[in-house]
Enzyme design. Structure first.
Site, PDB file in Angstrom:
ATOM      1  N   ASN A  13      -4.323   5.937   3.478  1.00  0.00           N
ATOM      2  CA  ASN A  13      -3.891   5.517   2.146  1.00  0.00           C
ATOM      3  C   ASN A  13      -5.084   4.914   1.388  1.00  0.00           C
ATOM      4  O   ASN A  13      -5.566   3.829   1.719  1.00  0.00           O
ATOM      5  CB  ASN A  13      -2.760   4.490   2.314  1.00  0.00           C
ATOM      6  CG  ASN A  13      -2.169   4.078   0.999  1.00  0.00           C
ATOM      7  OD1 ASN A  13      -2.871   3.840   0.028  1.00  0.00           O
ATOM      8  ND2 ASN A  13      -0.854   3.968   0.985  1.00  0.00           N
ATOM      9  N   GLU A  45       3.746   7.804  14.727  1.00  0.00           N
ATOM     10  CA  GLU A  45       4.301   6.578  14.159  1.00  0.00           C
ATOM     11  C   GLU A  45       5.655   6.360  14.836  1.00  0.00           C
ATOM     12  O   GLU A  45       6.575   7.139  14.645  1.00  0.00           O
ATOM     13  CB  GLU A  45       4.433   6.710  12.640  1.00  0.00           C
ATOM     14  CG  GLU A  45       4.689   5.387  12.004  1.00  0.00           C
ATOM     15  CD  GLU A  45       4.131   5.236  10.578  1.00  0.00           C
ATOM     16  OE1 GLU A  45       3.140   5.899  10.225  1.00  0.00           O
ATOM     17  OE2 GLU A  45       4.708   4.441   9.841  1.00  0.00           O
ATOM     18  N   ASP A  80       0.099  -2.254   8.472  1.00  0.00           N
ATOM     19  CA  ASP A  80       1.330  -1.566   8.122  1.00  0.00           C
ATOM     20  C   ASP A  80       2.087  -2.448   7.143  1.00  0.00           C
ATOM     21  O   ASP A  80       2.194  -3.655   7.340  1.00  0.00           O
ATOM     22  CB  ASP A  80       2.167  -1.303   9.382  1.00  0.00           C
ATOM     23  CG  ASP A  80       2.761   0.086   9.304  1.00  0.00           C
ATOM     24  OD1 ASP A  80       2.003   1.058   9.452  1.00  0.00           O
ATOM     25  OD2 ASP A  80       3.976   0.196   9.039  1.00  0.00           O
ATOM     26  N   SER A  81       2.603  -1.823   6.112  1.00  0.00           N
ATOM     27  CA  SER A  81       3.258  -2.632   5.079  1.00  0.00           C
ATOM     28  C   SER A  81       4.513  -1.938   4.600  1.00  0.00           C
ATOM     29  O   SER A  81       4.743  -0.763   4.888  1.00  0.00           O
ATOM     30  CB  SER A  81       2.293  -2.880   3.918  1.00  0.00           C
ATOM     31  OG  SER A  81       1.580  -1.707   3.597  1.00  0.00           O
ATOM     32  N   GLY A 154       1.442   3.488  -4.730  1.00  0.00           N
ATOM     33  CA  GLY A 154       2.762   3.315  -4.141  1.00  0.00           C
ATOM     34  C   GLY A 154       3.789   2.763  -5.133  1.00  0.00           C
ATOM     35  O   GLY A 154       3.956   3.294  -6.237  1.00  0.00           O
ATOM     36  N   LYS A 183      -3.813  -8.805  -8.837  1.00  0.00           N
ATOM     37  CA  LYS A 183      -2.854  -8.450  -7.773  1.00  0.00           C
ATOM     38  C   LYS A 183      -3.172  -9.238  -6.496  1.00  0.00           C
ATOM     39  O   LYS A 183      -2.268  -9.658  -5.770  1.00  0.00           O
ATOM     40  CB  LYS A 183      -2.873  -6.938  -7.495  1.00  0.00           C
ATOM     41  CG  LYS A 183      -1.924  -6.551  -6.357  1.00  0.00           C
ATOM     42  CD  LYS A 183      -1.842  -5.063  -6.084  1.00  0.00           C
ATOM     43  CE  LYS A 183      -0.959  -4.798  -4.845  1.00  0.00           C
ATOM     44  NZ  LYS A 183      -0.848  -3.400  -4.477  1.00  0.00           N
ATOM     45  N   HIS A 188       0.569  -9.369  -0.477  1.00  0.00           N
ATOM     46  CA  HIS A 188       0.932  -9.454   0.934  1.00  0.00           C
ATOM     47  C   HIS A 188      -0.230  -8.984   1.819  1.00  0.00           C
ATOM     48  O   HIS A 188      -0.490  -9.524   2.869  1.00  0.00           O
ATOM     49  CB  HIS A 188       2.168  -8.576   1.194  1.00  0.00           C
ATOM     50  CG  HIS A 188       2.059  -7.197   0.599  1.00  0.00           C
ATOM     51  ND1 HIS A 188       1.884  -6.993  -0.753  1.00  0.00           N
ATOM     52  CD2 HIS A 188       2.067  -5.956   1.157  1.00  0.00           C
ATOM     53  CE1 HIS A 188       1.798  -5.691  -0.994  1.00  0.00           C
ATOM     54  NE2 HIS A 188       1.902  -5.042   0.146  1.00  0.00           N
ATOM     55  N   ARG A 189      -0.950  -7.990   1.322  1.00  0.00           N
ATOM     56  CA  ARG A 189      -2.103  -7.444   2.090  1.00  0.00           C
ATOM     57  C   ARG A 189      -3.209  -8.497   2.167  1.00  0.00           C
ATOM     58  O   ARG A 189      -3.802  -8.730   3.210  1.00  0.00           O
ATOM     59  CB  ARG A 189      -2.598  -6.187   1.363  1.00  0.00           C
ATOM     60  CG  ARG A 189      -3.786  -5.461   2.004  1.00  0.00           C
ATOM     61  CD  ARG A 189      -3.862  -4.036   1.526  1.00  0.00           C
ATOM     62  NE  ARG A 189      -2.649  -3.328   1.887  1.00  0.00           N
ATOM     63  CZ  ARG A 189      -1.649  -3.054   1.022  1.00  0.00           C
ATOM     64  NH1 ARG A 189      -1.742  -3.384  -0.239  1.00  0.00           N
ATOM     65  NH2 ARG A 189      -0.569  -2.440   1.440  1.00  0.00           N
TER      66      ARG A 189
HETATM   67  P1  ITT Z   1      -1.336   4.605   6.654  1.00  0.00           P
HETATM   68  O1  ITT Z   1      -0.154   4.467   7.597  1.00  0.00           O
HETATM   69  O2  ITT Z   1      -2.144   5.828   6.903  1.00  0.00           O
HETATM   70  O3  ITT Z   1      -2.158   3.343   6.565  1.00  0.00           O
HETATM   71  P2  ITT Z   1       0.746   4.692   4.637  1.00  0.00           P
HETATM   72  O4  ITT Z   1       0.782   4.870   3.147  1.00  0.00           O
HETATM   73  O5  ITT Z   1       1.652   5.581   5.457  1.00  0.00           O
HETATM   74  O6  ITT Z   1      -0.755   4.819   5.147  1.00  0.00           O
HETATM   75  P3  ITT Z   1       2.285   2.442   5.497  1.00  0.00           P
HETATM   76  O7  ITT Z   1       2.918   3.189   6.612  1.00  0.00           O
HETATM   77  O8  ITT Z   1       1.836   1.017   5.730  1.00  0.00           O
HETATM   78  O9  ITT Z   1       1.003   3.180   4.936  1.00  0.00           O
HETATM   79  O10 ITT Z   1       3.281   2.519   4.273  1.00  0.00           O
HETATM   80  C1  ITT Z   1       3.390   1.528   3.368  1.00  0.00           C
HETATM   81  C2  ITT Z   1       4.003   2.101   2.107  1.00  0.00           C
HETATM   82  O11 ITT Z   1       4.561   0.988   1.387  1.00  0.00           O
HETATM   83  C3  ITT Z   1       2.925   2.702   1.204  1.00  0.00           C
HETATM   84  O12 ITT Z   1       2.835   4.088   1.346  1.00  0.00           O
HETATM   85  C4  ITT Z   1       3.407   2.305  -0.187  1.00  0.00           C
HETATM   86  O13 ITT Z   1       4.304   3.276  -0.660  1.00  0.00           O
HETATM   87  C5  ITT Z   1       4.150   1.013   0.052  1.00  0.00           C
HETATM   88  N1  ITT Z   1       3.265  -0.147  -0.178  1.00  0.00           N
HETATM   89  C6  ITT Z   1       2.721  -0.983   0.742  1.00  0.00           C
HETATM   90  N2  ITT Z   1       1.941  -1.893   0.152  1.00  0.00           N
HETATM   91  C7  ITT Z   1       1.997  -1.635  -1.163  1.00  0.00           C
HETATM   92  C8  ITT Z   1       1.390  -2.217  -2.290  1.00  0.00           C
HETATM   93  O14 ITT Z   1       0.540  -3.213  -2.183  1.00  0.00           O
HETATM   94  N3  ITT Z   1       1.653  -1.670  -3.476  1.00  0.00           N
HETATM   95  C9  ITT Z   1       2.498  -0.647  -3.602  1.00  0.00           C
HETATM   96  N4  ITT Z   1       3.101  -0.025  -2.604  1.00  0.00           N
HETATM   97  C10 ITT Z   1       2.846  -0.517  -1.379  1.00  0.00           C
END
Ligand code: ITT
Length: 202
Positions: A13, A45, A80-81, A154, A183, A188-189
């Site tokens: 991402n 995953e 992971d978020s 996202g 931001k 949270h990140r």
């Molecule tokens: P990786 O697993 O490869 O790191 P991913 O996009 O699949 O990439 P996650 O499984 O952690 O990552 O998914 C988190 C999703 O939550 C991410 O794709 C976004 O859609 C959303 N998300 C998380 N943090 C966000 C943020 O700061 N702003 C907006 N959307 C966020």
């Protein structure tokens, strides 16, 4: 405090990568996307109930891959978020990435009623070559009535962070309408990375 060195962030991402790089820019850590032969490896995953379980599972798989590449002393970061919408407990939660790809921001907006409170959570895990460290972060807010385009990634176009006690405010704008620097006051990140990097050696 951890010693400064190169750190590989396992993520596909670009939004997450950009934010982590921005935050760690002045920390002395040099962050790079983790890749093998120019490709980000894909890991299983797991079907899990918590972000922590998902993050740790990816970290274990990444460490095994590093060992097979004779890179076991490299430091690696996984984060992971997810977005948690309070009107729908646990949703999209650990499935945020999948739901973002299938429903998108427009699909989420179409599900919302009057109760719009929500929060983001992040769990960051780091393998420093010797041990695993964990950091967690939460960002509270609500789902906007409409989508804005511009900044972020996202669900940023539809997430409005709550004002903070220190006076930080997005003036009612979603993350998608504010700078990456603003931001980070709410993120949270950022909180998860802060907890991770400021934790004392055990
Ligand atoms: P990786 O697993 O490869 O790191 P991913 O996009 O699949 O990439 P996650 O499984 O952690 O990552 O998914 C988190 C999703 O939550 C991410 O794709 C976004 O859609 C959303 N998300 C998380 N943090 C966000 C943020 O700061 N702003 C907006 N959307 C966020």
């Amino acid at each position: 405090m951890l010693m400064s060195r190169r750190l590989y962030f396992l993520t596909s991402n670009q939004g997450k990568l950009r934010e982590a790089k921005h935050h760690l820019a002045s920390s002395g850590w040099s962050l790079e996307q983790f890749s093998i032969d120019g490709k980000v490896p894909e890991f299983i995953e797991p079907q899990a109930d918590s972000l922590e379980e998902v993050a740790l599972s990816k970290l274990v798989q990444a460490i095994a891959l590093l060992e097979s590449q004779d890179r076991s002393s490299d430091a690696i970061l996984v984060e992971d978020s997810g977005l948690f919408i309070h009107a729908f407990p646990g949703f999209p939660g650990v499935y945020s990435s999948h739901i973002f790809k299938s429903l998108g921001c427009t699909g989420i907006l179409s599900l919302m009623g009057e109760e719009r409170s929500a929060h983001f959570e992040a769990v960051a895990v780091l393998w420093d070559g010797e041990r695993t460290r964990i950091g967690r972060g939460v960002c509270r807010g609500r789902i906007a009535n409409d989508m804005v385009e511009g900044e972020g990634f996202g669900f940023d176009p539809i997430f409005i962070p709550d004002d903070l006690e220190d006076g930080s405010s997005s003036d009612g704008k979603p993350f998608g309408a504010i700078s990456i620097s603003l931001k980070h006051c709410f993120s949270h990140r950022r909180s998860a990375l802060d907890e991770l990097f400021n934790s004392d050696d055990e």
